[in-house]
Every structure is written in structure tokens, then in C-alpha cells.
Scaffold this motif. Structure first.
Motif, mmCIF file in Angstrom:
data_model
loop_
_atom_site.group_PDB
_atom_site.id
_atom_site.type_symbol
_atom_site.label_atom_id
_atom_site.label_comp_id
_atom_site.label_asym_id
_atom_site.label_seq_id
_atom_site.Cartn_x
_atom_site.Cartn_y
_atom_site.Cartn_z
ATOM 1 N N SER A 99 0.815 -1.211 0.000
ATOM 2 C CA SER A 99 0.000 0.000 0.000
ATOM 3 C C SER A 99 0.855 1.271 0.000
ATOM 4 C CB SER A 99 -0.910 -0.050 1.241
ATOM 5 O OG SER A 99 -1.664 1.124 1.313
ATOM 6 N N THR A 130 0.344 5.690 0.317
ATOM 7 C CA THR A 130 -0.552 6.838 0.500
ATOM 8 C C THR A 130 0.161 8.102 0.026
ATOM 9 O OG1 THR A 130 -1.571 5.792 2.417
ATOM 10 C CG2 THR A 130 -1.906 8.161 2.186
ATOM 11 N N ARG A 143 -8.359 4.336 -2.885
ATOM 12 C CA ARG A 143 -9.318 4.881 -1.917
ATOM 13 C C ARG A 143 -9.117 6.382 -1.753
ATOM 14 N NH1 ARG A 143 -7.749 0.002 0.554
ATOM 15 N NH2 ARG A 143 -9.489 -1.376 1.067
ATOM 16 N N GLN A 164 -11.226 10.038 0.308
ATOM 17 C CA GLN A 164 -12.267 10.486 1.250
ATOM 18 C C GLN A 164 -13.074 11.644 0.664
ATOM 19 O OE1 GLN A 164 -12.963 9.047 4.209
ATOM 20 N NE2 GLN A 164 -11.371 7.498 3.895
ATOM 21 N N SER A 169 -18.891 3.186 -2.118
ATOM 22 C CA SER A 169 -18.688 4.390 -1.323
ATOM 23 C C SER A 169 -19.484 4.280 -0.038
ATOM 24 C CB SER A 169 -19.165 5.597 -2.135
ATOM 25 O OG SER A 169 -18.976 6.774 -1.396
ATOM 26 N N ASP A 170 -18.850 4.562 1.093
ATOM 27 C CA ASP A 170 -19.630 4.708 2.324
ATOM 28 C C ASP A 170 -19.021 5.789 3.186
ATOM 29 O OD1 ASP A 170 -18.107 3.662 4.647
ATOM 30 O OD2 ASP A 170 -18.175 1.769 3.565
ATOM 31 N N SER A 171 -19.844 6.350 4.047
ATOM 32 C CA SER A 171 -19.433 7.554 4.777
ATOM 33 C C SER A 171 -18.236 7.303 5.699
ATOM 34 C CB SER A 171 -20.607 8.103 5.572
ATOM 35 O OG SER A 171 -21.193 7.061 6.321
ATOM 36 N N ARG A 172 -18.049 6.091 6.145
ATOM 37 C CA ARG A 172 -16.937 5.809 7.061
ATOM 38 C C ARG A 172 -15.634 5.531 6.299
ATOM 39 N NH1 ARG A 172 -15.261 1.303 9.767
ATOM 40 N NH2 ARG A 172 -16.821 0.102 8.651
ATOM 41 N N GLU A 173 -15.741 4.680 5.289
ATOM 42 C CA GLU A 173 -14.518 4.267 4.579
ATOM 43 C C GLU A 173 -14.203 5.108 3.345
ATOM 44 O OE1 GLU A 173 -14.104 0.138 3.790
ATOM 45 O OE2 GLU A 173 -14.742 -0.434 5.794
ATOM 46 N N GLY A 174 -15.124 5.967 2.942
ATOM 47 C CA GLY A 174 -14.893 6.790 1.758
ATOM 48 C C GLY A 174 -15.132 6.021 0.476
ATOM 49 N N ASN A 175 -14.504 6.493 -0.612
ATOM 50 C CA ASN A 175 -14.688 5.861 -1.924
ATOM 51 C C ASN A 175 -13.651 4.778 -2.147
ATOM 52 O OD1 ASN A 175 -16.726 7.765 -2.557
ATOM 53 N ND2 ASN A 175 -15.133 9.234 -3.170
ATOM 54 N N LYS A 176 -14.086 3.735 -2.815
ATOM 55 C CA LYS A 176 -13.170 2.634 -3.083
ATOM 56 C C LYS A 176 -13.372 2.172 -4.525
ATOM 57 C CE LYS A 176 -12.335 -2.061 -1.386
ATOM 58 N NZ LYS A 176 -12.877 -3.103 -0.489
#
Lengths: 155, 114
Positions: free
Chosen positions: A6, A8, A80, A82, A132-139
């Protein structure tokens, strides 16, 4: 086989080359040839550009996390962020461009910012998924099969 | 980390502007190319892009080329490609845009076509 690697980076255009180099190194290790590596780099470049332009809206607003792993015959790239939810499935393919002057003017004028990049990603990857979800963001998950590659090498 | 470098050389010929582009064209440096092409489109309607030295191009680069083409077509001119590298040909093809540009083997042939 390999565990997940990974990286970042800040959401900045100049960082995209770093993402490309990171993926290229992983793809080379996985056994892809130069041509396939170029295509994977291009997909990561287009996806990163879309994250900055669409999800974040501008540079230096958030970071991009890119990872890759090999699972069976799949080389799996995950990106990913945010930013705002941006579903590639909702972006229509670029319009067909006619060659006569007037139509070309109209059509090229209509080319969407992200349309071309997504068109390339869809053409080049075997599988593309977005969540996409509010906790993990976009994937964004992009999968390229190693199978065809190793088959090519064996011949 | 090495930055993406794009090299641009412009030759102002009689009827045509010859632009030699090399290096890597991506979203980090496309503004540089875009600025040069916009400036050219303001004074010439026929342009040859010599792209043999381009070793990477993303859709950001394609958009700059299309934008130039649009401007030139508006003024009844054209943009033609000379000796595009394999990468350029491939990405244009993948994007379904290869039919937009006439392609010539050399810059002399492309310039002479106008």
C-alpha cells in the motif's frame, strides 16, 4: 501469493507518477510485460486524476491510498479516497466523434473531463467496481487477470 | 521523486506550425502543453504535432490535442500527426479517437500535406 502493498500520497497531480511507479513495480513483480504494465499505469493515472478532479474537486484536499495484491489469477488494484462519492458507472462513455468539421466541433466540445479516462479504464481492465460509504470513503477496485499474461509468456 | 517532464519545441513555418513534443504528458504537466497549443491556435490554423519522443500520454494529453483540433477546425484548418510513438497511437486507439487525426511517417511529410 503476495500480501497487499500500500502507498498513500497527497491528492496532487505531481504525485500521480509516484502511484504509477508503485503499481509498475508491483506489476513487474507479478510477471506482466512492459505493454501490460503501461496499461496498468495508465489506468491508475486516470483513476487518480478523477479522484483529484471529481472526488476532491481540486488538489491538496485529501489523500489517495493505492494498494495492490495478487489473488489467484487476479492482480487487484484498490484506490481509496475520502472525497465526494463518484460512481464511474454513472458516467456515460464519451460520445462518438464524427470526422466532418461541424460535428467534430460539437462532439469534441462535449467530451467530459472524466469521460475519456473512464473509457480507457473500462477498456483496459478486466473488472472495475466502485463503492462508497461515509466511514470508509470511496473505493475503486480494478482487476487485471494474470492468466492471459502467463499464457502469452508460455507461447 | 522525478517529476513528469514534457519537452515542447515550436517551429513557425510558412503555412504550418510544427510542434515537437517529447517526454511524458500527464495531468501534472498538461497545462504547460495546453498553454503552448492555445497560443499557437490563436495565430495558426494548421498544426503538425511531431510526437515520436512521447513515451507516455494519458487522457489529459488527448484532451489538449482535441482542444487544439477543435480550435483549428473552427478556422478551417487541421491538426496532423507526424511519427507518433507507439504509446500515442495506442492511447488514441484505446480512446477511440485515432480516426480524428491524419498520421504521417515524418514531420516533412506531415508539413508537406498542407
Amino acid at each position: 501469493m503476495g500480501s497487499e502493498q500500500s502507498l498513500t500520497v497527497p491528492g496532487r497531480y505531481k504525485e500521480i507518477k509516484r502511484i504509477c511507479e508503485f503499481i509498475a513495480a508491483g506489476a513487474a513483480q507479478a510477471g506482466f510485460d512492459d505493454e501490460a504494465i503501461f496499461r496498468l499505469e495508465l489506468c491508475c493515472d486516470e483513476a487518480s486524476t478523477n479522484i483529484i478532479e471529481h472526488a476532491y474537486g481540486e488538489e491538496d484536499t485529501g489523500s489517495i491510498v493505492v494498494s495492490y495484491e495478487i489473488s489467484g489469477d487476479d492482480f487487484i488494484i484498490v484506490m481509496r479516497d475520502q472525497g465526494r462519492a463518484f460512481d464511474p458507472a454513472l458516467v456515460p462513455p464519451p460520445p462518438t466523434i464524427n470526422l466532418d468539421g461541424t460535428s467534430a466541433d460539437g462532439s469534441t466540445g462535449q467530451l467530459r473531463i472524466g469521460g475519456l479516462g473512464l473509457h480507457l479504464i473500462r477498456n483496459l481492465m478486466d473488472e472495475v467496481r466502485f463503492s462508497s460509504d461515509s466511514r470508509e470513503g470511496n473505493k475503486l477496485v480494478m482487476i487485471k487477470k494474470l492468466e492471459a499474461q502467463t499464457g502469452k509468456e508460455a507461447s | 521523486m522525478a517529476e513528469s517532464i514534457v519537452n515542447i519545441e515550436v517551429e513557425d513555418l510558412k503555412r504550418v506550425e510544427l510542434v515537437k513534443i517529447g517526454g511524458r504528458i500527464d495531468s501534472s504537466n498538461v497545462a504547460q502543453l495546453d498553454n503552448v497549443l492555445k497560443e499557437i491556435a490563436g495565430r495558426k490554423n494548421n498544426v503538425v504535432l511531431e510526437m515520436s519522443g512521447v513515451d507516455y500520454i494519458s487522457s489529459a494529453g488527448l484532451r489538449a490535442m482535441i482542444s487544439l483540433l477543435r480550435e483549428c477546425k473552427k478556422q478551417k484548418g487541421d491538426v496532423r500527426l507526424a511519427a507518433p510513438s507507439e504509446r500515442v497511437v495506442e492511447v488514441l486507439g484505446l480512446a477511440g479517437l485515432d480516426a480524428l487525426f491524419e498520421v504521417y511517417d515524418t514531420d516533412a511529410a506531415a508539413v508537406g500535406s498542407f
